[in-house]
Design an enzyme around this catalytic site. Sequence first.
Site, PDB file in Angstrom:
ATOM      1  N   PRO A 141       1.276   2.799  -0.542  1.00  0.00           N
ATOM      2  CA  PRO A 141       1.868   1.092  -0.158  1.00  0.00           C
ATOM      3  C   PRO A 141       0.658   0.899   0.395  1.00  0.00           C
ATOM      4  O   PRO A 141       1.411   0.442   1.635  1.00  0.00           O
ATOM      5  CB  PRO A 141       2.908   1.060   0.148  1.00  0.00           C
ATOM      6  CG  PRO A 141       2.944   2.781   0.640  1.00  0.00           C
ATOM      7  CD  PRO A 141       2.307   3.536   0.322  1.00  0.00           C
ATOM      8  N   CYS A 142      -0.690   1.129   0.029  1.00  0.00           N
ATOM      9  CA  CYS A 142      -1.580   0.023   1.072  1.00  0.00           C
ATOM     10  C   CYS A 142      -1.345  -0.999   1.606  1.00  0.00           C
ATOM     11  O   CYS A 142      -1.354  -1.949   2.556  1.00  0.00           O
ATOM     12  CB  CYS A 142      -2.953   0.582   0.464  1.00  0.00           C
ATOM     13  SG  CYS A 142      -3.096   0.009  -1.014  1.00  0.00           S
ATOM     14  N   HIS A 143      -0.225  -1.850   0.375  1.00  0.00           N
ATOM     15  CA  HIS A 143      -0.736  -3.241   1.360  1.00  0.00           C
ATOM     16  C   HIS A 143       0.706  -3.547   1.887  1.00  0.00           C
ATOM     17  O   HIS A 143       1.028  -4.910   2.999  1.00  0.00           O
ATOM     18  CB  HIS A 143       0.010  -3.841  -0.126  1.00  0.00           C
ATOM     19  CG  HIS A 143       1.356  -3.049  -0.497  1.00  0.00           C
ATOM     20  ND1 HIS A 143       1.646  -2.516  -1.517  1.00  0.00           N
ATOM     21  CD2 HIS A 143       2.596  -3.909  -0.406  1.00  0.00           C
ATOM     22  CE1 HIS A 143       3.196  -1.351  -1.931  1.00  0.00           C
ATOM     23  NE2 HIS A 143       3.830  -2.328  -1.039  1.00  0.00           N
TER      24      HIS A 143
END
Length: 182
Positions: A141-143
């Site tokens: 989950p780079c967001h």
Amino acid sequence: MPDSAVAPLEATDFDTAIGRCAIAWRADAVARFSLPGYAPGTGFRGRGEARSVPEPGTGPRAEALARIRAHLDGDLDDLRWIPLDLTGPPEFHRAVYAVTRAIDPGQTLSYGEVARRCGAAGAAQAVGQALGSNPIPLIVPCHRVLAADHSLHGFSAPGGIDTKSKLLAIERTPGFGEPTLF
């Protein structure tokens, strides 16, 4: 991790609450993921990296797609139980992905904090570069990684920071998707 010479990359497109996504597997481990908005012919299938397979009806792949859909519908799941194939990225990138994957839905870390947790204090820019080449957004989950001032910068998935903001709002992250007075 699966041996890429033994297990070919297989890809499936599937509909979600935010649009059509694509996922690619080696055996039952996810190797690639595309959020909605990728142009036909530009994703991992368009580059010949994966052969198209039908959406699975049962088994671990079907369960992963069901939970990804549910997550994007707001029934949050950390998705950490989905096995990954990270046989391409360099060691530092894999360390960044491991730290990032440990961030719970609704929570965030700064690029600098991710760097510190990787044992590379001062490497915030390198963290950003690693996340910019993340082959498995959403599941890694780079967001959930933000600038030190909690602002949105540099989301390389289709839709850019609008997509990042939408994902954070779905996950009920404080400060995103909440109504404002003005």
